[in-house]
Design a protein around this motif. Structure first.
Motif, mmCIF file in Angstrom:
data_model
loop_
_atom_site.group_PDB
_atom_site.id
_atom_site.type_symbol
_atom_site.label_atom_id
_atom_site.label_comp_id
_atom_site.label_asym_id
_atom_site.label_seq_id
_atom_site.Cartn_x
_atom_site.Cartn_y
_atom_site.Cartn_z
ATOM 1 N N UNK A 414 0.881 -1.199 -0.093
ATOM 2 C CA UNK A 414 0.014 -0.129 0.037
ATOM 3 C C UNK A 414 0.811 1.315 0.099
ATOM 4 N N UNK A 415 2.113 1.296 0.156
ATOM 5 C CA UNK A 415 2.895 2.274 -0.023
ATOM 6 C C UNK A 415 3.334 3.026 1.250
ATOM 7 N N UNK A 416 2.441 2.661 2.468
ATOM 8 C CA UNK A 416 2.617 3.146 3.854
ATOM 9 C C UNK A 416 3.698 2.347 4.584
ATOM 10 N N UNK A 417 4.829 3.214 4.834
ATOM 11 C CA UNK A 417 5.670 2.388 5.550
ATOM 12 C C UNK A 417 5.806 2.904 7.098
ATOM 13 N N UNK A 418 5.620 2.100 7.883
ATOM 14 C CA UNK A 418 5.530 2.526 9.263
ATOM 15 C C UNK A 418 6.856 2.162 10.088
ATOM 16 N N UNK A 419 7.656 3.187 10.365
ATOM 17 C CA UNK A 419 8.757 3.014 10.924
ATOM 18 C C UNK A 419 9.020 3.164 12.401
ATOM 19 N N UNK A 420 9.483 2.358 13.208
ATOM 20 C CA UNK A 420 9.562 2.375 14.621
ATOM 21 C C UNK A 420 10.948 2.134 15.171
ATOM 22 N N UNK A 421 11.269 3.120 16.360
ATOM 23 C CA UNK A 421 12.696 2.703 16.620
ATOM 24 C C UNK A 421 12.672 2.912 18.315
ATOM 25 N N UNK A 445 23.440 12.478 2.031
ATOM 26 C CA UNK A 445 22.194 12.048 1.898
ATOM 27 C C UNK A 445 21.273 12.921 2.776
ATOM 28 N N UNK A 446 20.235 13.622 2.388
ATOM 29 C CA UNK A 446 19.429 14.668 3.149
ATOM 30 C C UNK A 446 18.436 13.765 3.757
ATOM 31 N N UNK A 447 18.122 13.995 4.843
ATOM 32 C CA UNK A 447 16.987 13.288 5.781
ATOM 33 C C UNK A 447 15.417 13.498 5.045
ATOM 34 N N UNK A 448 14.647 12.595 5.020
ATOM 35 C CA UNK A 448 13.211 12.794 4.464
ATOM 36 C C UNK A 448 12.359 13.368 5.536
ATOM 37 N N UNK A 449 12.696 13.406 6.819
ATOM 38 C CA UNK A 449 11.757 13.800 7.712
ATOM 39 C C UNK A 449 12.626 14.203 9.046
ATOM 40 N N UNK A 450 12.333 14.924 10.005
ATOM 41 C CA UNK A 450 12.850 15.202 11.354
ATOM 42 C C UNK A 450 11.536 15.361 12.094
ATOM 43 N N UNK A 451 11.782 14.161 13.133
ATOM 44 C CA UNK A 451 10.516 14.091 14.146
ATOM 45 C C UNK A 451 11.090 14.137 15.643
ATOM 46 N N UNK A 452 10.228 14.358 16.432
ATOM 47 C CA UNK A 452 10.765 14.424 17.783
ATOM 48 C C UNK A 452 10.033 13.155 18.540
ATOM 49 N N UNK A 453 9.337 12.381 17.772
ATOM 50 C CA UNK A 453 8.782 10.885 18.283
ATOM 51 C C UNK A 453 9.606 9.820 17.916
ATOM 52 N N UNK A 454 9.437 8.686 18.570
ATOM 53 C CA UNK A 454 10.094 7.392 17.751
ATOM 54 C C UNK A 454 9.586 6.536 16.836
ATOM 55 N N UNK A 455 8.817 7.415 15.954
ATOM 56 C CA UNK A 455 8.016 6.487 15.048
ATOM 57 C C UNK A 455 7.556 7.796 13.875
ATOM 58 N N UNK A 456 7.437 6.982 12.600
ATOM 59 C CA UNK A 456 7.352 7.711 11.369
ATOM 60 C C UNK A 456 6.677 7.016 10.517
ATOM 61 N N UNK A 457 5.712 7.567 9.548
ATOM 62 C CA UNK A 457 5.151 6.881 8.526
ATOM 63 C C UNK A 457 5.564 7.537 7.090
ATOM 64 N N UNK A 468 16.211 2.185 5.204
ATOM 65 C CA UNK A 468 16.107 3.225 6.077
ATOM 66 C C UNK A 468 16.988 3.166 7.350
ATOM 67 N N UNK A 469 17.593 4.404 7.846
ATOM 68 C CA UNK A 469 18.385 4.342 8.978
ATOM 69 C C UNK A 469 17.804 5.906 9.761
#
Length: 631
Positions: A414-421, A445-457, A468-469
């Protein structure tokens, strides 16, 4: 790290009645949460300004502790903590245990009456560190480690009256450490020079410095390469005394006095503004830190800066407090139960705004050093009012790398990649990186997102393998990259739509096909059959193209069906709609009849020609034969 410590006495109590600047207040500037309760209390707190010191440890010591120091006092290569307890006539010793990564239980050693100051340094100049304590019975007690019986041997030496502060440094610039005390009662300093020949101290040298010296420090204050002595004189003199070493005379010059503002109480010599030269830093009881810098032209000391700190600072320490390689200033503010931290900002060549952190009751001294032996400096306060020391653990230089959990499902449709760390302590945000191959570095390599939680979709629109890293970050440091996790994205492609061909009866042997573009497709396959096509197995693959058009050539009369599928090299779409084409070319057989007629005519002509030649040859032979007979 050059170790210095300056501690002060209970005689300060009488000054409370005389000095209107001594305002005491009790308050909490930060919220603490208790983790466990015993003689080793560990607290955690959060503060937007002070997150670097995220963990706080409190240890109970003797009654009315006035001073603490750090050093390896049992020769095991690990720093230990020693505290001078004024009312108990003792020192509390906490030995670091590298196996448990904690301090062993408190060891108590008796010293002189009412200890005022403690310092750890190589008193015997044998390469090992010792404990030295000054006390109000006008002595210094030297405790040296005995490796045989695993205890400390005690030696006592006399000094001046009411020694408020003691240090171990090279006072006469001969390469050997000496013992220096500030004697409040005699208005002088005692200097016990180490004599290498006799492996002992010589008789004390006394140098007048001024009224009520509470603190001394040693360092090169005039940039000549030699250590000098500076005392802070709180009493009627209300100034600093500087004893410059004269290497030609092998002695100290006459004292020089300098103004450093009102009520100087604690003095420290170090490179406070990180310019490679040493300055004099003075904490005054009126809530001010004054910095004096040597002027090579005037041969005097100018006030370089003055900074406001907390109430009644009784101790100042200059070292790298936040592990950025630059020296900072920390004061213990007795009057409001806090410490003030002035971090050096190399970009603006000045100190950042004051950071204030609540500590124990009536902090009497402060020390910066690696208390828990992790290679990172911590801050220790000695809290006179609640019989504790408080250790602010400095955050490790390198943030721990997050642990990126496996991506599920590993084939995504479905193209929705759920990342958790995993969470990283002291991280304020996380950088998410993505690439089409394994990631070993984020350089370029530029980041695709900068978040303050340990999860990203993450949303993916094009099929393929994605890697992903995660990198944890705060305002001063970044972690190494996390482990790399991958996912195969296989989103079903839309089927192309073949354009109708009108009219559907063609009088040529070519068919031009056109169809709609499919997002994400990299190639299109063309199928043809003489029967309707419902899937790719029904027809014959006649070609492929990256365009959205195709020409089928050299057709003969008949009925043809066409369909298209799209592919992105990971998955194929379903077949497109099927279109029907009729090829009807007029006089389709005439060219063959004409060609046959000319071929037959050519053959008949060829036979007649050959026959004529044969007949002619036969006739010639007959004629020649008849002539021979006649003759």
């Amino acid at each position: 790290m050059k170790q210095k410590q300056h501690c002060f006495s209970r005689a300060f109590i009488f000054l409370i009645l005389l000095n209107p600047f001594l305002i005491f207040s009790v308050g909490s500037l930060l919220d603490f949460s208790l983790l466990n309760l015993n003689n080793n209390i560990q607290l955690e707190y959060k503060s937007s300004d002070s997150f670097y010191w995220n963990t706080t440890i409190i240890k109970y010591v003797g009654n009315n502790p006035v001073c603490s120091a750090l050093g390896d006092i049992n020769h095991d290569g690990q720093n230990d903590i020693v505290t001078a307890n004024q009312e108990d006539n003792t020192v509390s010793i906490f030995i670091w245990n590298s196996t448990t990564l904690d301090w062993n239980d408190e060891i108590v050693e008796t010293v002189g009456y009412s200890p005022e100051s403690v310092y750890i340094g190589d008193a015997y100049n044998n390469g090992y560190q010792d404990i030295i304590v000054s006390s109000l019975d006008n002595i210094v007690t030297i405790l040296s480690w005995n490796s045989s019986n695993k205890s400390w041997n005690s030696v006592v030496r006399s000094v001046g009256d009411d020694p408020e502060c003691v240090i171990i440094e090279d006072a006469n610039n001969d390469g050997n450490n000496d013992i220096i005390t500030a004697n409040m009662g005699d208005y002088d300093v005692s200097i016990l020079l180490w004599n290498e020949s006799i492996a002992n101290w010589e008789e004390q040298i006394r140098k007048y410095v001024g009224y009520v010296p509470y603190s001394i420090s040693l360092g090169d204050v005039n940039n000549d390469g030699y250590n000098d002595i500076v005392s802070a004189n709180y009493g009627l003199d209300n100034n600093l005394t500087i004893l410059l070493w004269n290497n030609s005379l092998n002695n100290w010059d006459d004292r020089i006095t300098e103004n450093s503002g009102s009520n100087p109480y604690s003095v420290y010599i170090n490179d406070v503004n990180n310019d490679t030269t040493q300055e004099i830093v003075v904490a005054s009881l009126n809530g001010e830190v004054v910095i004096l810098d040597y002027n090579e032209t005037s041969k005097k000391w100018n006030i370089l800066a003055s900074k406001t700190v907390g109430s009644t600072p009784r101790s100042v320490f200059v070292e790298d407090a936040n592990d950025d390689g630059l020296n900072d200033i920390v004061t213990a503010n007795y009057g409001d139960d806090t410490i003030s931290i002035l971090l050096w900002n190399d970009n603006i060549e000045d100190w950042d705004p004051e950071i204030t952190i609540s500590v124990g009751k009536n902090p009497h001294s402060v020390y910066i050093g690696d208390a828990n032996n992790d290679g990172i400096n911590d801050i220790i306060t000695t809290n006179y009012g609640d019989n504790t020391i408080l250790i602010l653990i400095g955050r490790n230089d390198e943030l721990n790398s997050p642990n990126l959990y496996p991506i599920s499902p590993d084939i995504d449709t479905d193209g929705i990649i759920k990342l958790n760390w995993s969470d990283t302590p002291w991280a304020s945000e996380y950088l998410v990186y993505r690439d089409n191959s394994s990631i070993f570095t984020t350089y370029g390599l530029p980041p695709i997102a900068i978040v303050n939680l340990s999860t990203y979709n993450d949303t993916i629109l094009v099929n393929g393998n994605y890697f992903y890293v995660i990198v944890a970050r705060n305002s001063t440091h970044s972690s190494k990259i996390s482990n790399c996790e991958s996912v195969l994205v296989v989103i079903p492609l839309n089927a192309p739509i073949l354009d109708p061909i009108l009219p559907d009866v063609l009088k040529t042997d070519e068919v031009l096909l056109n169809w709609s573009e499919v997002y994400g497709a990299r190639i299109y396959f063309i199928f043809r059959d003489t029967n309707p096509i419902t899937n790719s197995t029904d027809g014959k693959l006649i070609g492929s193209t990256i365009q959205t058009y195709y020409t089928d050539k050299n057709l003969i009369n008949g009925i043809y069906y066409y369909a298209i599928t799209a592919s992105d090299n990971f998955t194929n779409s379903t077949t497109s709609n099927c279109i029907k084409i009729i090829i009807s070319i007029q006089n389709i057989n005439r060219p063959n009849m004409i060609s046959g007629f000319f071929l037959i005519s050519f053959l008949i002509g060829l036979v007649l020609y050959i026959g004529t030649i044969i007949i002619k040859n036969v006739s010639n032979k007959s004629y020649n034969l008849k002539r021979k007979k006649k003759s």
